[in-house]
Design a protein around this motif. Structure first.
Motif, short mmCIF file in Angstrom:
data_model
loop_
_atom_site.label_atom_id
_atom_site.label_comp_id
_atom_site.label_asym_id
_atom_site.label_seq_id
_atom_site.Cartn_x
_atom_site.Cartn_y
_atom_site.Cartn_z
N GLU A 196 -84.33 31.91 71.06
CA GLU A 196 -85.85 31.54 71.87
C GLU A 196 -86.04 32.20 73.33
O GLU A 196 -87.03 31.93 73.53
CB GLU A 196 -84.61 30.62 72.63
CG GLU A 196 -85.63 29.20 73.99
CD GLU A 196 -86.85 28.98 73.02
OE1 GLU A 196 -87.94 28.68 73.88
OE2 GLU A 196 -87.32 28.97 71.71
N ALA A 197 -85.23 33.13 73.36
CA ALA A 197 -85.11 33.76 75.11
C ALA A 197 -86.67 35.24 74.34
O ALA A 197 -87.30 35.55 74.75
CB ALA A 197 -83.48 34.35 75.23
N TYR A 198 -86.09 35.41 73.35
CA TYR A 198 -86.68 36.38 72.60
C TYR A 198 -88.62 35.92 72.28
O TYR A 198 -89.74 36.92 72.32
CB TYR A 198 -86.21 37.29 71.79
CG TYR A 198 -85.65 38.04 71.18
CD1 TYR A 198 -85.30 38.85 72.33
CD2 TYR A 198 -84.77 38.55 70.14
CE1 TYR A 198 -83.72 40.11 72.63
CE2 TYR A 198 -83.35 39.20 70.23
CZ TYR A 198 -83.22 39.68 70.98
OH TYR A 198 -81.71 40.55 71.37
N ARG A 199 -88.40 34.65 72.30
CA ARG A 199 -89.60 34.06 71.98
C ARG A 199 -90.07 33.87 73.01
O ARG A 199 -91.57 33.87 73.71
CB ARG A 199 -89.79 32.73 71.54
CG ARG A 199 -90.60 31.95 70.97
CD ARG A 199 -90.71 30.12 70.37
NE ARG A 199 -90.15 29.70 72.10
CZ ARG A 199 -90.85 29.56 73.12
NH1 ARG A 199 -92.55 29.87 73.34
NH2 ARG A 199 -90.67 28.21 73.92
N GLN A 200 -89.64 33.41 73.94
CA GLN A 200 -90.65 33.00 75.78
C GLN A 200 -91.13 34.59 76.39
O GLN A 200 -91.69 34.74 76.74
CB GLN A 200 -89.21 32.13 76.97
CG GLN A 200 -89.35 31.28 76.04
CD GLN A 200 -88.69 30.38 77.30
OE1 GLN A 200 -87.81 31.13 78.34
NE2 GLN A 200 -87.91 29.52 76.68
#
Length: 111
Positions: free
Chosen positions: A63-67
């Motif tokens: 999720e951090a990479y996606r954001q």
């Protein structure tokens, strides 16, 4: 595990990838814990148990990479300003240097 004076092997943990971080001071505290396979915890008379840590970094940071990528795309399209700037990088460097000095001297370093 110490590997000589002032050094430790933070890449090895017998109980999984430990990525906790905590900072505290007179005004309060901030803490981020490890991500586990579930949020279930069990406490009994014999002790506490929790699920294992998420092991693979893509699971832990999906999720951090996606954001991060979505925000970068917004910057490139001219729809957003970067959330992180030069001052943030400088502050991170000051923290890292203070941590290294604390390890070297064995004393707290005031920022």
């Amino acid at each position: 595990m110490s590997r000589g004076r002032g050094r430790c092997d933070s890449r090895r943990s017998g109980f999984g990838y430990d990525q906790r971080i905590e900072a505290y001071g007179s005004g309060g505290m901030v803490r981020a814990d490890n991500l586990t396979e579930s949020t279930t915890r069990v406490w009994t008379e014999t002790g506490a148990q929790a699920d294992r840590f998420q092991n693979f970094f893509l699971e832990r940071y999906r999720e951090a990479y996606r954001q991060e990528m979505a925000h970068f795309a917004e910057i490139v399209r001219g729809r957003a300003e970067p959330r992180i700037g030069y001052a943030d990088g400088l502050a991170a460097l000051a923290l890292a240097e203070a941590a290294a000095e604390s390890v070297r001297t064995g004393r707290p370093v005031r920022l």
